[in-house]
Design a protein around this motif. Structure first.
Motif, PDB file in Angstrom:
ATOM      1  N   GLU A  21       0.795  -1.247   0.028  1.00 30.79           N
ATOM      2  CA  GLU A  21       0.072   0.056   0.079  1.00 30.79           C
ATOM      3  C   GLU A  21       0.876   1.205   0.054  1.00 30.79           C
ATOM      4  O   GLU A  21       1.971   1.209   0.543  1.00 30.79           O
ATOM      5  N   THR A  23       2.022   4.522   1.401  1.00 24.35           N
ATOM      6  CA  THR A  23       2.211   5.152   2.600  1.00 24.35           C
ATOM      7  C   THR A  23       3.168   6.019   2.596  1.00 24.35           C
ATOM      8  O   THR A  23       4.128   5.958   1.720  1.00 24.35           O
ATOM      9  N   ARG A 248       8.224  -1.255   9.317  1.00 28.07           N
ATOM     10  CA  ARG A 248       7.107  -0.738   8.528  1.00 28.07           C
ATOM     11  C   ARG A 248       7.062  -1.298   7.076  1.00 28.07           C
ATOM     12  O   ARG A 248       7.060  -0.407   6.162  1.00 28.07           O
ATOM     13  N   GLY A 250       5.102  -2.771   5.338  1.00 21.32           N
ATOM     14  CA  GLY A 250       3.849  -2.577   4.816  1.00 21.32           C
ATOM     15  C   GLY A 250       2.979  -3.622   4.496  1.00 21.32           C
ATOM     16  O   GLY A 250       3.602  -4.863   4.617  1.00 21.32           O
TER      17      GLY A 250
END
Length: 265
Positions: A21, A23, A248, A250
């Protein structure tokens, strides 16, 4: 060879989107990989015999791509490993065009820009969308990674063109490309620029931004850099990438577009 390419392009559907995604962490990691690939490629060519470093880099690149295509879902460490290797391989491709073939930076930039436009056009004709929210078939994944590879090569050529051919230097080039990178962000937020167009515009521009600043940090002072060294900068960027992917990395992009906008050709 024809059979293997056909197998890659078979419209086999994955369990979900094969890309993350979008971000703020995606963009941060993307910028770090662009810088890391730029200086790591230069470091390998300077410290190792190109006859050794190039085949090894290509072998790792191919292995990473095989892992990515074999996966049935988004796997963060595999995806970002491919991005890192595409960054290194894209830098090498641009350097081969410029140094190996003796083609000027301006001409190589035009070449890769034309190639990118052609790839995006064919992708759209075949799939009727350039969205990254529906990378769920092998054919779309093939187009996605071919586009990504070409953006890295284009960004390297463009960054070298402004820094060297136009004598702007690494810092001025980085600042200029950063200003251009802000254009799709502002246009999307305030002017209603199409989301897909804004994404690819920004994605293309992250390469010369990251590469220019990485070159600025690593290049010798007499070459307009800060003199921290390519090996040192590569190591720091690699550590940051590993930490951010671990924390992070994702999750898979949401398959959210309507079938009418994103049907398979």
């Amino acid at each position: 060879m024809g059979k293997s390419i056909s197998a890659i392009l078979e419209p086999v559907r994955a369990a979900g989107s094969k890309v993350p995604e979008i971000t703020i962490y995606f963009w941060i990691i993307k910028l770090l990989t662009t810088g890391m690939g730029e200086v790591a490629s230069d470091f390998l060519f300077e410290r190792l015999n190109p006859l050794i470093s190039a085949p090894v880099s290509v072998a790792i690149f191919i292995a990473a791509m095989v892992l990515q295509f074999k996966a049935r879902r988004f796997v963060p460490w595999v995806y970002w490993l491919v991005v890192v290797m595409v960054s290194i391989f894209g830098t090498m491709a641009a350097d081969v065009v410029r140094v190996g073939l003796g083609i000027p930076y301006v001409a190589s930039t035009i070449f890769f820009a034309t190639a990118l436009a052609a790839i995006l056009s064919i992708w759209y004709v075949k799939e009727k969308t350039l969205s990254v929210h529906r990378i769920v078939t092998r054919r779309r994944e093939f187009f996605y990674w071919l586009t990504v590879l070409t953006t890295f090569a284009l960004g390297t050529a463009a960054g070298d063109m402004t820094a060297s051919s136009l004598h702007m230097g690494y810092l001025a080039s980085g600042l200029m490309f950063a200003a251009v990178l802000a254009v799709p962000i502002v246009a999307y937020k305030l002017l209603g620029l199409n989301e897909i167009a804004a994404f690819w515009f920004a994605y293309i521009m992250t390469r010369p931004v990251g590469a220019s600043f990485a070159d600025w940090f690593s290049a010798a002072r007499d070459s307009g850099g800060l003199g921290y060294g390519k090996g040192e900068v590569s190591l720091v960027l690699t550590i940051l990438i590993v930490v951010l992917v671990a924390i992070r990395g994702g999750k898979a992009a949401s398959v959210a577009e309507s079938e009418s906008r994103d049907r398979v050709a």
